[in-house]
Design a protein around this motif. Sequence first.
Motif, PDB file in Angstrom:
ATOM      1  N   GLU A  91       0.813  -1.214   0.000  1.00 53.93           N
ATOM      2  CA  GLU A  91       0.000   0.000   0.000  1.00 53.93           C
ATOM      3  C   GLU A  91       0.849   1.267   0.000  1.00 53.93           C
ATOM      4  OE1 GLU A  91      -2.116  -3.235   0.286  1.00 53.93           O
ATOM      5  OE2 GLU A  91      -0.826  -2.785   2.011  1.00 53.93           O
ATOM      6  N   GLY A  92       2.000   1.228   0.673  1.00 58.25           N
ATOM      7  CA  GLY A  92       2.880   2.397   0.647  1.00 58.25           C
ATOM      8  C   GLY A  92       3.361   2.669  -0.770  1.00 58.25           C
ATOM      9  N   LEU A  93       3.798   1.623  -1.447  1.00 56.24           N
ATOM     10  CA  LEU A  93       4.238   1.760  -2.840  1.00 56.24           C
ATOM     11  C   LEU A  93       3.072   2.197  -3.713  1.00 56.24           C
ATOM     12  CD1 LEU A  93       6.480   1.340  -4.952  1.00 56.24           C
ATOM     13  CD2 LEU A  93       5.746  -1.055  -5.126  1.00 56.24           C
ATOM     14  N   MET A  94       1.892   1.679  -3.426  1.00 53.28           N
ATOM     15  CA  MET A  94       0.686   2.029  -4.169  1.00 53.28           C
ATOM     16  C   MET A  94       0.382   3.524  -4.054  1.00 53.28           C
ATOM     17  SD  MET A  94      -3.150   0.491  -3.488  1.00 53.28           S
ATOM     18  CE  MET A  94      -3.283   1.281  -1.861  1.00 53.28           C
ATOM     19  N   PHE A  95       0.407   4.052  -2.830  1.00 53.06           N
ATOM     20  CA  PHE A  95       0.152   5.480  -2.629  1.00 53.06           C
ATOM     21  C   PHE A  95       1.238   6.334  -3.284  1.00 53.06           C
ATOM     22  CE2 PHE A  95      -2.392   4.289   1.299  1.00 53.06           C
ATOM     23  CZ  PHE A  95      -3.601   4.677   0.746  1.00 53.06           C
ATOM     24  N   PHE A  96       2.481   5.893  -3.156  1.00 51.64           N
ATOM     25  CA  PHE A  96       3.604   6.641  -3.723  1.00 51.64           C
ATOM     26  C   PHE A  96       3.468   6.772  -5.239  1.00 51.64           C
ATOM     27  CE2 PHE A  96       7.853   6.694  -5.673  1.00 51.64           C
ATOM     28  CZ  PHE A  96       8.392   7.826  -5.089  1.00 51.64           C
ATOM     29  N   LEU A  97       3.239   5.650  -5.913  1.00 52.77           N
ATOM     30  CA  LEU A  97       3.126   5.664  -7.376  1.00 52.77           C
ATOM     31  C   LEU A  97       1.858   6.378  -7.831  1.00 52.77           C
ATOM     32  CD1 LEU A  97       4.337   2.049  -8.260  1.00 52.77           C
ATOM     33  CD2 LEU A  97       5.596   4.199  -8.478  1.00 52.77           C
ATOM     34  N   SER A  98       0.795   6.221  -7.055  1.00 47.30           N
ATOM     35  CA  SER A  98      -0.464   6.888  -7.406  1.00 47.30           C
ATOM     36  C   SER A  98      -0.286   8.398  -7.420  1.00 47.30           C
ATOM     37  CB  SER A  98      -1.560   6.503  -6.409  1.00 47.30           C
ATOM     38  OG  SER A  98      -2.763   7.184  -6.677  1.00 47.30           O
ATOM     39  N   THR A  99       0.437   8.918  -6.421  1.00 46.40           N
ATOM     40  CA  THR A  99       0.679  10.359  -6.340  1.00 46.40           C
ATOM     41  C   THR A  99       1.642  10.819  -7.428  1.00 46.40           C
ATOM     42  OG1 THR A  99       0.341  10.310  -3.942  1.00 46.40           O
ATOM     43  CG2 THR A  99       1.482  12.221  -4.854  1.00 46.40           C
ATOM     44  N   ARG A 100       2.729  10.082  -7.607  1.00 46.14           N
ATOM     45  CA  ARG A 100       3.747  10.466  -8.585  1.00 46.14           C
ATOM     46  C   ARG A 100       3.223  10.405 -10.024  1.00 46.14           C
ATOM     47  NH1 ARG A 100       9.209  10.875  -7.329  1.00 46.14           N
ATOM     48  NH2 ARG A 100       9.360  11.757  -5.233  1.00 46.14           N
ATOM     49  N   LEU A 101       2.430   9.394 -10.324  1.00 48.82           N
ATOM     50  CA  LEU A 101       1.946   9.196 -11.691  1.00 48.82           C
ATOM     51  C   LEU A 101       0.576   9.829 -11.928  1.00 48.82           C
ATOM     52  CD1 LEU A 101       2.989   5.448 -12.145  1.00 48.82           C
ATOM     53  CD2 LEU A 101       4.252   7.510 -12.838  1.00 48.82           C
ATOM     54  N   ASN A 102      -0.010  10.353 -10.840  1.00 51.67           N
ATOM     55  CA  ASN A 102      -1.313  11.005 -10.922  1.00 51.67           C
ATOM     56  C   ASN A 102      -2.392  10.082 -11.492  1.00 51.67           C
ATOM     57  OD1 ASN A 102      -3.117  13.161 -10.567  1.00 51.67           O
ATOM     58  ND2 ASN A 102      -2.784  13.927 -12.654  1.00 51.67           N
ATOM     59  N   VAL A 103      -2.452   8.870 -10.957  1.00 51.29           N
ATOM     60  CA  VAL A 103      -3.478   7.909 -11.341  1.00 51.29           C
ATOM     61  C   VAL A 103      -4.175   7.422 -10.075  1.00 51.29           C
ATOM     62  CG1 VAL A 103      -2.312   7.149 -13.444  1.00 51.29           C
ATOM     63  CG2 VAL A 103      -1.787   6.020 -11.282  1.00 51.29           C
ATOM     64  N   THR A 104      -5.312   6.785 -10.245  1.00 51.79           N
ATOM     65  CA  THR A 104      -6.084   6.342  -9.092  1.00 51.79           C
ATOM     66  C   THR A 104      -5.395   5.190  -8.369  1.00 51.79           C
ATOM     67  OG1 THR A 104      -7.363   4.765 -10.413  1.00 51.79           O
ATOM     68  CG2 THR A 104      -8.237   7.015 -10.203  1.00 51.79           C
ATOM     69  N   ILE A 105      -5.785   5.003  -7.119  1.00 46.01           N
ATOM     70  CA  ILE A 105      -5.239   3.926  -6.303  1.00 46.01           C
ATOM     71  C   ILE A 105      -5.514   2.572  -6.946  1.00 46.01           C
ATOM     72  CG2 ILE A 105      -5.524   2.684  -4.121  1.00 46.01           C
ATOM     73  CD1 ILE A 105      -5.929   5.363  -2.752  1.00 46.01           C
ATOM     74  N   LYS A 106      -6.745   2.398  -7.448  1.00 43.80           N
ATOM     75  CA  LYS A 106      -7.107   1.085  -7.992  1.00 43.80           C
ATOM     76  C   LYS A 106      -6.273   0.723  -9.215  1.00 43.80           C
ATOM     77  CE  LYS A 106     -11.087   3.031 -10.476  1.00 43.80           C
ATOM     78  NZ  LYS A 106     -12.569   3.012 -10.575  1.00 43.80           N
ATOM     79  N   VAL A 107      -6.006   1.713 -10.073  1.00 46.89           N
ATOM     80  CA  VAL A 107      -5.193   1.445 -11.262  1.00 46.89           C
ATOM     81  C   VAL A 107      -3.762   1.102 -10.856  1.00 46.89           C
ATOM     82  CG1 VAL A 107      -4.184   2.472 -13.345  1.00 46.89           C
ATOM     83  CG2 VAL A 107      -6.599   2.846 -12.799  1.00 46.89           C
ATOM     84  N   THR A 108      -3.225   1.879  -9.922  1.00 42.76           N
ATOM     85  CA  THR A 108      -1.861   1.627  -9.453  1.00 42.76           C
ATOM     86  C   THR A 108      -1.747   0.226  -8.857  1.00 42.76           C
ATOM     87  OG1 THR A 108      -1.652   3.973  -8.901  1.00 42.76           O
ATOM     88  CG2 THR A 108       0.004   2.496  -8.008  1.00 42.76           C
ATOM     89  N   ARG A 109      -2.735  -0.169  -8.058  1.00 46.70           N
ATOM     90  CA  ARG A 109      -2.699  -1.492  -7.429  1.00 46.70           C
ATOM     91  C   ARG A 109      -2.789  -2.592  -8.487  1.00 46.70           C
ATOM     92  NH1 ARG A 109      -2.696  -3.534  -2.143  1.00 46.70           N
ATOM     93  NH2 ARG A 109      -2.573  -5.782  -2.383  1.00 46.70           N
ATOM     94  N   MET A 110      -3.597  -2.381  -9.507  1.00 46.04           N
ATOM     95  CA  MET A 110      -3.706  -3.373 -10.576  1.00 46.04           C
ATOM     96  C   MET A 110      -2.355  -3.599 -11.255  1.00 46.04           C
ATOM     97  SD  MET A 110      -7.267  -2.430 -12.516  1.00 46.04           S
ATOM     98  CE  MET A 110      -8.818  -2.329 -11.639  1.00 46.04           C
ATOM     99  N   VAL A 111      -1.638  -2.506 -11.502  1.00 44.42           N
ATOM    100  CA  VAL A 111      -0.335  -2.608 -12.164  1.00 44.42           C
ATOM    101  C   VAL A 111       0.659  -3.350 -11.269  1.00 44.42           C
ATOM    102  CG1 VAL A 111       1.641  -1.308 -13.033  1.00 44.42           C
ATOM    103  CG2 VAL A 111      -0.679  -0.547 -13.571  1.00 44.42           C
TER     104      VAL A 111
END
Length: 205
Positions: free
Chosen positions: A136-156
Motif C-alpha cells: 500500500e505504501g508503494l501504491m500510494f507513492f506511485l499513485s501520487t507520482r503518476l497522478n493515477v487512481t489507487i485502484k489502477v496503481t494497485r492493478m499494475v
Amino acid sequence: MNQRWITYTLVVISTAVTAFGITLVLLAELGVDPISTFLLGGLNFVPIRFGTGSQIFSLTFLVINYFLNPKFFGIGSIIFSIGCGYFINLFLTMDLMAALPLQSIPNIFIALIGILIYGIGTGLFLFTKTGTGPLEGLMFFLSTRLNVTIKVTRMVIDGILVATGILLGGLYGFGTILCIFLIGPIIELSLRVFTFLGNSVKKVA
C-alpha cells in the motif's frame, strides 16, 4: 488513551480479516492472490513456510516504503505485516473447509468472497492511519507520482507480481486474474466508505 486502544484494536482486526480473505482465496484452489503467486514462486527456491515468506516479503517492502516516504511507516505497519503472516499460518492449520460450510459453495464464489474480505480488511487497516501495508505504501507513492487512481496503481503492481511469480514457477489461475482486477477497486471503495463512516461518527460525537 481509549482512542488509541480502539485504533490498534482495529489494526489487529483488519490484519486478521485480511489474512482470512487471503486464506479463502488459497482454499478456493483457483489460483492465489498476486502476492501469494510471487511468494510461492520464490518458495520454489527457498524452503520456508508460506506465512514466514509472507512476513519476510512484508518487512522488506516496509523498509522500501520508509525510504519512499517515512510517513508510510508506523506501528500499524509492523502489526499488519507480521500479523498477516501469523494469521495466515494459523488459518491454514485449521480445517476451514469443514469448520465452515464451504464444501457446498462453488470455488469461484469462495475466491470472490476471499477477495472481497481481503480488500475490505486492507481498506480498514488504511483507515486507521497507523502506517501502510507493504504494497500500500508503494501504491500510494506511485499513485501520487503518476497522478493515477489507487485502484489502477494497485492493478499494475499486482500484475507485475503475478508475472514475476509465474516466471518463478508460482501458482496462478482464474482466481489470480480476479485478484488483479478486483482487489484495488475494493480497497479504494472500502477506504472511502470507512472514511465516510468515521467522519459521520465524529460529527455525531
